[in-house]
Scaffold this active site. Sequence first.
Site, PDB file in Angstrom:
ATOM      1  CE1 TYR A  58      -3.007  -3.064   0.319  1.00 43.50           C
ATOM      2  CE2 TYR A  58      -3.204  -2.671   2.668  1.00 43.50           C
ATOM      3  CZ  TYR A  58      -3.516  -3.414   1.551  1.00 43.50           C
ATOM      4  OH  TYR A  58      -4.338  -4.503   1.668  1.00 43.50           O
ATOM      5  CG  HIS A 142      -0.846  -8.956   0.372  1.00 45.96           C
ATOM      6  ND1 HIS A 142      -0.369  -7.670   0.254  1.00 45.96           N
ATOM      7  CD2 HIS A 142      -2.158  -8.895   0.046  1.00 45.96           C
ATOM      8  CE1 HIS A 142      -1.342  -6.875  -0.124  1.00 45.96           C
ATOM      9  NE2 HIS A 142      -2.437  -7.595  -0.268  1.00 45.96           N
TER      10      HIS A 142
END
Length: 331
Positions: A58, A142
């Site tokens: 992010y 992830h």
Amino acid sequence: MTPRLRTIGRAAIPVSRLSFGAAGIGNLFTPVTDTQAEEAITTALAHGYRYFDTAPHYGLGLSERRLGSVLRRQPRDQFTISTKVGRLLVPQESHGDDLADGFAVPATHRRVWDFSAQGVRRSLLSSIERLGLDRVDIVYLHDPDAHEQQALDEAYPELERLRSEGIIKAIGIGMNQAELPTRFIRNTDIDAVLLAGRYTLLDQRGLHQLLPLAHERGVAVILGGIFNSGLLADPKPGAPFDYSAAPEQTLARALALKAVCERHHVPLRAAALQFPLSHPAVVSVLVGTRSASQTTDATQMTDLSIPTELWAEMKALGLLPDSAPTPEETV
């Protein structure tokens, strides 16, 4: 919002029913200032959010740095934080921005997929350094879609070692699909699944296998993407669904859901937030907010009273499966 805490894993890690998804404050699609990011986080704390999720992906670490800068000022036992492993950030000479990967930040690093044991440990230590915290509570694998076997054979065992060493408290997997997390529930000792976009008013692909199995095995499910990239927040032509323009049939379904809500004088956002919290396997819903006003709105929508007739009408019209739990059934 008074915190309504549930727990994850054998360590009974507390999480709030609404959690803070920190992709937005990593400049997802458009920039957010440091002040706006701080206001979003502090407002979440004031509204009872106690669980915060981030990732190196992010904003090339920006989300972690911004989140840590605020949470470092809070008592450490007053919040739970998770991050993710699988992408290492490797410095590079900046060439433009990172918008190709969805973030309005300078491209000062490149992402390198790495689900090796060494890569997992290196990624976690880098995240802890960016956060400026003493530890991370939960670590998710992830998006290992294209790295399934390495994630199972190398990354997961390393997370088990980190958990046994007390460096982390819980292990999870975070994905936009239901199939591989279901395999992890069957074949590993994970504590949590972060399921994005696959159990919403529009998409219930997680309902038939993943959620029942998670409930049976005591694996906590945290849901992200409950607005399906924005379509369930404001359905209209051109609105995004799963990060691209919504197909005509999907848009029509979202508009039908909105029409039911309007007949019962309920914002569609409220139904979209409250529906997934009804499943007994679900412990929390991540809300990807990027401002104080969005954080406040999510709280208000979650606390709003919704008549039972709304859910009955959605099922009668075939907009929700009969097998999907709804709020009046789980009070």
